[in-house]
Design a protein around this motif. Structure first.
Motif, short mmCIF file in Angstrom:
data_model
loop_
_atom_site.label_atom_id
_atom_site.label_comp_id
_atom_site.label_asym_id
_atom_site.label_seq_id
_atom_site.Cartn_x
_atom_site.Cartn_y
_atom_site.Cartn_z
N ALA A 1 0.86 -1.20 -0.01
CA ALA A 1 0.01 0.04 -0.04
C ALA A 1 0.86 1.24 0.03
N GLU A 2 0.40 2.36 -0.79
CA GLU A 2 1.01 3.67 -0.82
C GLU A 2 0.02 4.78 -0.93
N ILE A 3 0.44 5.79 -0.30
CA ILE A 3 -0.47 6.99 -0.20
C ILE A 3 -0.38 7.55 -1.50
N VAL A 4 -1.24 7.87 -2.31
CA VAL A 4 -1.30 8.65 -3.70
C VAL A 4 -0.96 10.20 -3.49
N GLU A 5 0.05 10.73 -4.18
CA GLU A 5 0.53 12.13 -4.04
C GLU A 5 -0.22 12.73 -5.12
N SER A 6 -0.15 12.42 -6.08
CA SER A 6 -0.61 13.20 -7.44
C SER A 6 -2.11 13.31 -7.29
N ASP A 7 -2.37 14.68 -7.59
CA ASP A 7 -3.73 15.10 -7.59
C ASP A 7 -4.35 14.28 -8.82
N GLU A 8 -3.78 13.94 -9.79
CA GLU A 8 -4.50 13.43 -11.20
C GLU A 8 -4.80 12.11 -10.76
N GLU A 9 -3.60 11.24 -10.23
CA GLU A 9 -4.15 9.93 -9.72
C GLU A 9 -5.06 9.72 -8.71
N LYS A 10 -5.38 10.81 -7.81
CA LYS A 10 -6.26 10.74 -6.55
C LYS A 10 -7.44 10.75 -7.30
N ILE A 11 -7.73 11.99 -8.36
CA ILE A 11 -9.08 12.16 -8.72
C ILE A 11 -9.47 10.89 -9.88
N ALA A 12 -8.50 10.34 -10.57
CA ALA A 12 -8.86 9.25 -11.43
C ALA A 12 -9.31 7.90 -10.31
N ALA A 13 -8.47 7.65 -9.16
CA ALA A 13 -9.11 6.84 -8.29
C ALA A 13 -10.44 6.93 -7.59
N LEU A 14 -10.46 8.28 -7.13
CA LEU A 14 -11.90 8.50 -6.62
C LEU A 14 -13.11 8.54 -7.80
N ARG A 15 -12.68 8.72 -8.92
CA ARG A 15 -13.75 8.56 -10.19
C ARG A 15 -13.95 7.03 -10.05
N ALA A 16 -13.23 6.41 -10.04
CA ALA A 16 -13.30 4.86 -10.19
C ALA A 16 -14.15 4.22 -8.93
N ILE A 17 -13.71 4.80 -7.90
CA ILE A 17 -14.60 4.48 -6.56
C ILE A 17 -16.03 4.78 -6.73
N CYS A 18 -16.35 6.02 -7.02
CA CYS A 18 -17.64 6.58 -7.18
C CYS A 18 -18.38 5.72 -8.63
N GLU A 19 -17.60 5.55 -9.66
CA GLU A 19 -18.28 4.82 -10.52
C GLU A 19 -18.68 3.29 -10.08
#
Length: 171
Positions: A101-119
């Motif tokens: 596990a690693e904490i995501v630092e990039s806003d771009e990757e965070k947004i893509a991951a949050l989008r996938a979670i919401c979808e």
């Protein structure tokens, strides 16, 4: 695995992880104490999972010191009586996987991951996604889990004739 006849493929195990309403993520505290909790994960490829949480808390503290995790999930869990011998048993589909596990630092990757979670969990509310991101991205942590080996699936299931479906046999 003790009963190899129940072992299923890595692809099958990924499906179990995808279909589970939550996945238990287990980690180890610095003193060796185990810590596991059910989380809503999303998978974006064959090796990558994400979850989100607050910017601080016990799980992030643990993961920063020891990023090794174990994922486990169970679906189709149903107590039953064995059709052939009348024994009390349980039908199930399960999967286990290991990763880092690693904490995501990039806003771009965070947004893509949050989008996938919401979808995955709230597809009917994607119209509110951009507003939510603008409001809460700065106070949300996203954690990426990269699998370090293929996941393993296990199943106990009976067919319509009461025969246990072994050796990856499908209906």
């Amino acid at each position: 695995m003790r009963k190899e006849s129940r072992e299923m493929s890595a692809e099958w195990a990924l499906e179990v992880l995808d279909k589970a309403p939550y996945v238990t993520v287990s980690m180890t505290e610095e003193d060796g104490t185990p810590y596991g909790l059910p989380l809503s994960l999303v998978r974006t490829d064959d090796k990558t999972f994400y979850f989100h949480c607050a910017l601080e808390g016990k799980k992030l503290d643990i993961l920063q010191k020891n990023p090794r995790v174990c994922l486990s999930a169970v679906t189709k869990c149903k107590p039953t009586v064995g059709p052939k011998d009348g024994s009390f048993t349980l039908e199930f589909k399960s999967a286990i996987a290991f990763g880092i596990a690693e904490i995501v630092e990039s806003d771009e990757e965070k947004i893509a991951a949050l989008r996938a979670i919401c979808e995955r969990f709230l597809p009917q509310h994607m119209d509110a996604f951009e507003t939510s991101i603008a409001r809460s991205l700065g106070r949300t942590a996203v954690v990426r889990i990269q699998l370090t080996e293929p996941p393993v699936g296990k199943r106990k299931q009976y067919d319509a004739n009461g025969e246990e479906m072994k050796w990856q046999r499908m209906e």
